[in-house]
Scaffold this motif. Structure first.
Motif, short mmCIF file in Angstrom:
data_model
loop_
_atom_site.label_atom_id
_atom_site.label_comp_id
_atom_site.label_asym_id
_atom_site.label_seq_id
_atom_site.Cartn_x
_atom_site.Cartn_y
_atom_site.Cartn_z
N ARG A 43 39.57 25.09 53.51
CA ARG A 43 39.97 26.60 53.68
C ARG A 43 40.41 26.73 55.09
N ILE A 188 26.38 37.72 39.42
CA ILE A 188 27.34 38.23 38.39
C ILE A 188 27.37 37.17 37.26
N GLN A 189 27.40 36.16 37.49
CA GLN A 189 27.59 35.13 36.48
C GLN A 189 26.48 33.96 36.64
N PRO A 261 31.77 43.36 50.19
CA PRO A 261 32.71 44.15 49.48
C PRO A 261 32.28 44.52 47.99
N ARG A 262 31.50 43.89 47.32
CA ARG A 262 31.08 43.92 45.94
C ARG A 262 29.98 44.68 45.97
N PHE B 672 34.88 40.73 34.22
CA PHE B 672 34.72 39.97 35.46
C PHE B 672 36.14 39.98 36.41
N ARG B 676 40.60 42.56 44.25
CA ARG B 676 40.02 43.48 44.94
C ARG B 676 41.17 43.53 46.40
N GLN B 684 40.70 40.59 48.70
CA GLN B 684 39.23 40.05 48.73
C GLN B 684 38.81 39.42 47.80
N ILE B 686 40.25 35.84 46.85
CA ILE B 686 41.03 34.70 47.14
C ILE B 686 40.56 33.62 46.69
N THR B 687 39.37 33.31 46.12
CA THR B 687 38.73 32.13 45.73
C THR B 687 38.17 32.63 44.42
N ASP B 690 35.37 34.82 44.38
CA ASP B 690 35.48 36.44 44.13
C ASP B 690 36.39 36.71 42.91
N ARG B 692 36.55 36.12 39.39
CA ARG B 692 35.70 35.52 38.41
C ARG B 692 36.13 35.49 36.99
#
Lengths: 322, 777
Positions: A43, A188-189, A261-262, B672, B676, B684, B686-687, B690, B692
């Motif tokens: 990246r 989250i997962q 951000p989350r 999921f 964003r 927000q 882009i992978t 993020d 899911r």
């Protein structure tokens, strides 16, 4: 998603590797399992001028008992810790194989290395958290020789460590057994790097009171942190549900977590409270099962995610390289 | 050898499993160049300058183009125009001209002899962009007048559908329930990102393009028109594809840039999208905000529905035009007895990636909004959510059920049968009432467990398609049709439909999809239409072949053609089964002078075009049981079940996999997946860190019952389309289960129900949290 130009070196020994690192100046990076480094390079978030690949370096891949302690070679893959079958390791350091299962997915665990994770110093990573919880020591080597840095001093910021640019993490030493240690995390997962992780090692005395408590948190600061106030407050108390909740409150009170951000800082603090309470319960339950402590007076925690095996966590860039 | 209705092994599997599949990235042409797109780093801005000189100087770079190289070229047109709506000011140019409208908007394209160099060069293109204010909320942005659109408003237009005296009904209703609901921004994100290879043939003076999926014929037309080439100078060839979901295969800026650069340099050009690019460049989907009101009489009978919605369209209008808005608004009435309805969708441009159609476009939203509002209504009316649905579902006496609405020019006729009966069967097969009991017991023990159901209305089949079936002199059967292989098994299905007519094994049939040299036109693969429309064209073409075979064999066998039987690829008279002709023998004879006819194509070949009168409306039910971790807000699905009316399953196993895969995507959007943005319009997600995707560990075993109770009356196969029903109800069922687990009296507010949102709902339910403001999660 193509990396910028870089030179590539494949030394055969630690000596060659550290020499190569020094020759290439501060812009070279060490490649171990590649599970974080290569993603960042693809990246173009980082652009090392050279990669020093440790693939051909032998002798840094081991789990060795050392007295009552444990030494882990830096190039040991997560999967080898997960599958460690030495019963003494399973008893004295059961939290390590159990936590390995929370790291990424099988392909990540198969390639990613223990030392890479320590060197990458992600504030959420399981190994960094447990190194701090269990008062581990990190052995780093350079052309000048080796030195040992306590884990609490090793992690100096997000993805920053006390290792100098010309040093390679060679080994991590866990000096004391921790049969009751437990790690609980929320991601989250499954396979995610956790948003917040909590770990605890509680020992009870013969009367069922807390003899000592260690509590460490990940994902709440720029590095893993110990909850010193809560640890002190725990000693001598009866570990009932109320006390554990109180200790969890104390532990999170000391925190000022960063937002992303989350998840904002307030959410992280709440999660820290929930997870410290769960980690304490899990540690005490472990002591009870192993016969090293009294039966805990705690209830079940539904939907939890502990080293007991239901861990939920995930990140494609699991932290494995510096 | 009853091919239809049998789950034969997929024709695609052998090559895919043996590594012989060919995806766009596996197409390697001698001397090929690599394209890299330079994209806008800002969400809205005025382009003051683009300096390509440093990039051009980099060794290995062949060409760098900007909008200045495309002067006079038309913008990318819409594929499905909406009557009365002028999209012209809002269309996207292949390279941004004057302004950029979202992060990811293509500004320049670099061509180099190596993909690494192309990426290095792209970094050297210097963009001078003056940042302008960004609009990120459709509802509040509607009235903005935008310089980049020549002063036109951000709101492109309003799509409205309705019938009955809605306002009167509401004025006189015993109960009115209203709520505000939002659906997050997510999309189909295929495992294989997009990609194209184009190669120029100097001798033939034409171009071959690999990698177009979904709508290759439309894309050929657009590329030809924009570049200024005759269509016949572009040959589209199919490749395997790792998913489309409606997203992959539309005509995007890159679909012009690749053939244009190939034509300009006369060299092969390859572009292979990476994941980070895909997340900002390929169509997003879904994002809408709805104000919905339901009116009931005293007996809880639905009287009317009023709905006003804002669709966050992103930066430009892309090829789908207003399709998402049309399918949202027109189908909001759903599967219920509903005397009056008015549903409006405002299409509003914002400074985000443009949206498009993604698996169950509009239906994911209308089913969620209506079914969730029904659960809120049930609570407010003191009714049981299952009984409230049972009371209002259309029953046997009401079909076919005509709504006074035309969709895409055809009347909306719900062509199924008894929806109430379906729901009752679904309740029984899913054992939903037992789930509810379990959830109730779990809640009594302090756990947060809930259940939710949704009855969904779907649609499928649209437009026309053509097919050619031929049997050559070796007896080989080949079928060509205009759909696209996007990994869904369509080759197998087309082979089955053909094989059925000849009574031969499906694996003996060769299927060619969207080869523009073999078949001059086709509509493509979208809208659950390929089996319904393309399959019917194939059936009709195969029937034409059989008719000709009968005619010729009748002469040769001295028998009445109509009495001949077709068995195992041979024809014979029932009275004389020992004398039989193979299709190969008949095909050979077809080329002899005695059997040639003026004006008729020689050989054993049939062509057909099938034009669907209107859409078919499949339906089904979704059921979910969920548990919430009160400490973290995490939602865990414990059970999931789907029932679906398919009409007729050509390949039952593929139908199941379509529905199950679709359900997983639907659950992804419910829990999921979300694109964003920061306040400045920076993406927000882009992978895959993020953004899911649901994983195996997130999905319970899904119980699926596919019903064939109601063959579609509109097509001879009786098929209803299988691609989207698994997705369409997932948002609704999951939201309803979460709402039940939390025992909310109101709504969940928005999808996806990620842990922060659920925690917020928990806090609000428990009386809020004084030291923190309510947050817009």
């Amino acid at each position: 998603m193509k990396p910028a130009r870089f030179a590539y070196f494949q030394p055969d020994s630690v000596d060659e590797a550290v020499a190569c690192l020094r020759e290439n100046g501060g812009e070279a990076r060490v490649l171990a399992g590649g599970q974080s480094l290569l993603v960042l390079m693809n990246r173009r978030q980082i652009r090392p001028t050279a990669l020093v690949d440790l693939k051909r370096v032998r002798g840094l891949d081991y789990l060795v008992r050392d007295g009552e302690g444990l030494r882990i070679g830096a190039l040991t893959r997560h999967i080898d810790i997960e599958n460690a079958d030495d019963p003494q390791i399973r008893t004295a350091f059961g939290v390590l194989p159990e936590s390995a299962r929370l790291i990424g997915h099988l392909p990540i665990r198969t390639r990613g290395t223990f030392g890479g994770s320590i060197a990458y110093a992600d504030p959420r990573a399981e190994w960094c958290l447990l190194a701090v919880l269990l008062d581990a020591e990190v052995v780093v080597v350079s052309e000048d020789g080796s030195r040992t840095v306590p884990a609490k001093d090793f992690f100096t910021g997000a993805h920053q460590s006390a290792a100098r640019w010309d040093e390679i993490v060679a080994e991590v030493r866990f000096p004391h057994p921790a049969p009751n240690a437990a790690l609980v995390e929320f991601g989250i997962q499954q396979g995610d790097l956790p948003v917040v992780a909590a770990s605890a090692a509680v020992d009870l005395d013969a009367r069922g009171r807390i003899a000592s408590a260690r509590i460490a948190l990940g994902g709440v600061a720029d590095r893993p942190v110990r909850a010193n106030g809560a640890e002190k407050a725990a000693v001598g108390s009866v570990p009932d549900g109320r006390l554990l909740d109180h200790l969890a409150q104390l532990a999170s009170k000391e925190l000022d977590p960063p937002a992303d951000p989350r998840t904002d800082g307030h959410d992280r603090k709440e999660l820290a409270t929930v997870l410290v309470a769960r980690a304490l319960r899990a540690s005490i339950a472990r002591g009870a099962t192993a016969g090293t402590g009294a039966t805990p007076r705690t209830g079940a925690t539904p939907g939890t995610s502990a080293t007991a095996g239901t861990g939920r966590q995930a990140d494609h860039q699991k932290a494995e390289d510096r | 050898m009853n091919a239809i209705g049998t789950s034969v092994p997929r024709l695609e599997d052998e090559r895919l499993l043996l590594g012989r599949g060919r995806f766009h990235d596996g197409v390697i042409r001698p001397g090929q160049l690599w394209m890299r797109v330079v994209r806008s780093p800002v969400a809205h801005g005025r382009i003051r300058g683009v300096d390509t000189s440093a990039a051009e100087r980099l060794p290995g770079v062949v060409s760098v183009i900007t909008s200045a190289d495309l002067v006079g070229m038309p913008r990318i047109p819409v594929r499905q125009p909406a009557p009365g709506m002028d999209f012209t000011p809002y269309l996207q140019a292949p390279l941004a001209t004057g302004f950029v409208r979202y992060v990811g908007d293509p500004v320049a394209a670099v061509l180099a002899d190596d993909p690494y160099v192309a990426e290095d060069a792209a970094e050297l293109v210097a963009l001078d962009i003056e940042e302008l204010p960004v609009a990120l909320d459709a509802r509040s942005a509607a009235d903005l007048e935008l310089e980049c659109f020549g002063g036109h408003r951000a709101e492109v237009g309003i799509i409205e559908f309705g019938y009955g005296e809605v306002d009167e009904v509401f004025a006189g209703a015993a109960h009115v329930v209203s709520t505000n609901l939002r659906v997050g921004r997510h999309s189909g994100t295929p495992l294989e990102p997009r990609g194209l290879v184009a190669e120029w043939d100097d001798r033939a003076e034409r171009m071959t393009i690999w990698g177009a999926t979904k709508v290759p014929y439309f894309n050929r037309r657009v590329a030809a028109q924009m570049i200024g080439l005759p269509e016949h100078r572009i040959h589209m060839l199919e490749t395997d594809a790792g998913g489309s979901f409606g997203v992959r295969g539309e005509f995007y800026p890159e679909d012009l840039l690749v053939p244009y650069l190939c034509f300009r340099t006369r060299r092969p050009v390859k572009w292979s999208e990476d994941r980070a690019e895909h997340f900002v460049a390929a169509n997003h989907a879904r994002q809408q905000e709805h104000d919905i009101e339901l009116a009931f009489d005293e007996d809880h009978r639905l009287l009317g529905l009023r709905n006003e919605a804002w669709l966050d369209n992103g930066g430009y209008i892309r090829t789908h035009g207003a399709v998402v808005a049309v399918l949202t608004a027109s189908m909001m009435s759903g599967p219920y007895r509903l005397p009056a309805c008015r549903s409006r969708v405002h299409i509003v441009t914002t400074n985000k990636t443009p949206i498009g159609t993604y698996r169950a476009p509009g239906r994911y939203q209308h089913n969620f909004v209506r079914e969730h509002a029904l659960d809120v209504a049930a609570t407010q009316l003191g009714a049981d959510p299952v009984e409230l649905r049972r009371r209002n579902l259309l029953d046997a006496t009401e079909f076919p059920h005509r709504r006074a609405i035309h969709i895409f020019g055809s009347p909306m006729v719900l062509d199924g049968k008894d929806h109430l009966e379906h729901f009752d069967k679904a309740l029984a097969s899913s054992e939903y009432q037992a789930w509810r009991e379990q959830a109730r017991a779990a809640r009594e023990s302090g756990r947060l467990v809930g259940t939710g159901c949704a009855f969904i209305l779907e649609k499928a089949g649209l437009g026309y398609d053509s097919a050619i079936v031929d049997v050559d002199t070796t007896g080989a059967v080949r079928v060509a049709m205009g759909g696209a292989n996007v990994g869904q098994g369509i080759e197998t299905v087309m082979a089955q439909i053909t094989a059925e007519e000849f009574d031969v094994p499906a694996e003996s049939v060769k299927v060619v999809l969207s080869d523009t040299d073999i078949l001059p036109d086709g509509s493509g693969t979208f809208a659950s239409r390929t089996t319904v429309v393309g399959g019917t064209a194939v059936k009709q073409a195969a029937e034409a072949v059989v008719r000709k075979a009968r005619r010729v064999a009748g002469v040769l066998l001295g028998a009445d053609p109509e009495e001949l039987r077709v068995e195992g690829g041979t024809l014979f008279a029932p009275g004389d089964p020992d004398k039989r002709l193979t299709l190969a023998e008949i095909a050979r004879v077809c080329f002899t002078p005695a059997h040639l006819r003026n004006g008729e194509e020689p050989g054993l070949i049939g062509r057909s075009t099938y034009v669907a009168d209107g859409m078919t409306y499949p339906y089904g039910a979704h059921f979910a049981q969920a548990e919430i971790d009160p400490g973290t807000g995490q939602v865990r699905l414990l059970r999931y079940a789907i029932t679906y009316e398919i009409g007729r399953a050509v390949h039952p196993q593929l139908v199941r996999q379509q529905i199950l895969g679709g359900a997983v995507q639907g659950i992804g959007g419910a829990l999921f997946e979300e694109f964003r943005y920061s306040e400045r319009g920076e993406p927000q997600s882009i992978t895959l860190n993020d953004y899911r995707w649901p994983r195996a560990s997130d999905i319970p075993e899904i119980r699926l019952d596919v019903f064939e109770d109601s063959p579609a009356p509109g097509n001879p196969l009786g098929v209803r389309g299988a691609g989207e029903g698994g997705t369409a109800g997932a948002g609704a069922a999951v939201a309803n289960a979460v709402r039940d687990a939390l025992q909310l009296t109101g709504d969940v507010g928005a999808l996806p129900l990620h842990p922060e949102r659920v925690k917020e709902l928990l806090r609000r339910r428990d009386g809020g949290d004084a030291d923190r403001p309510a947050r817009d999660a």
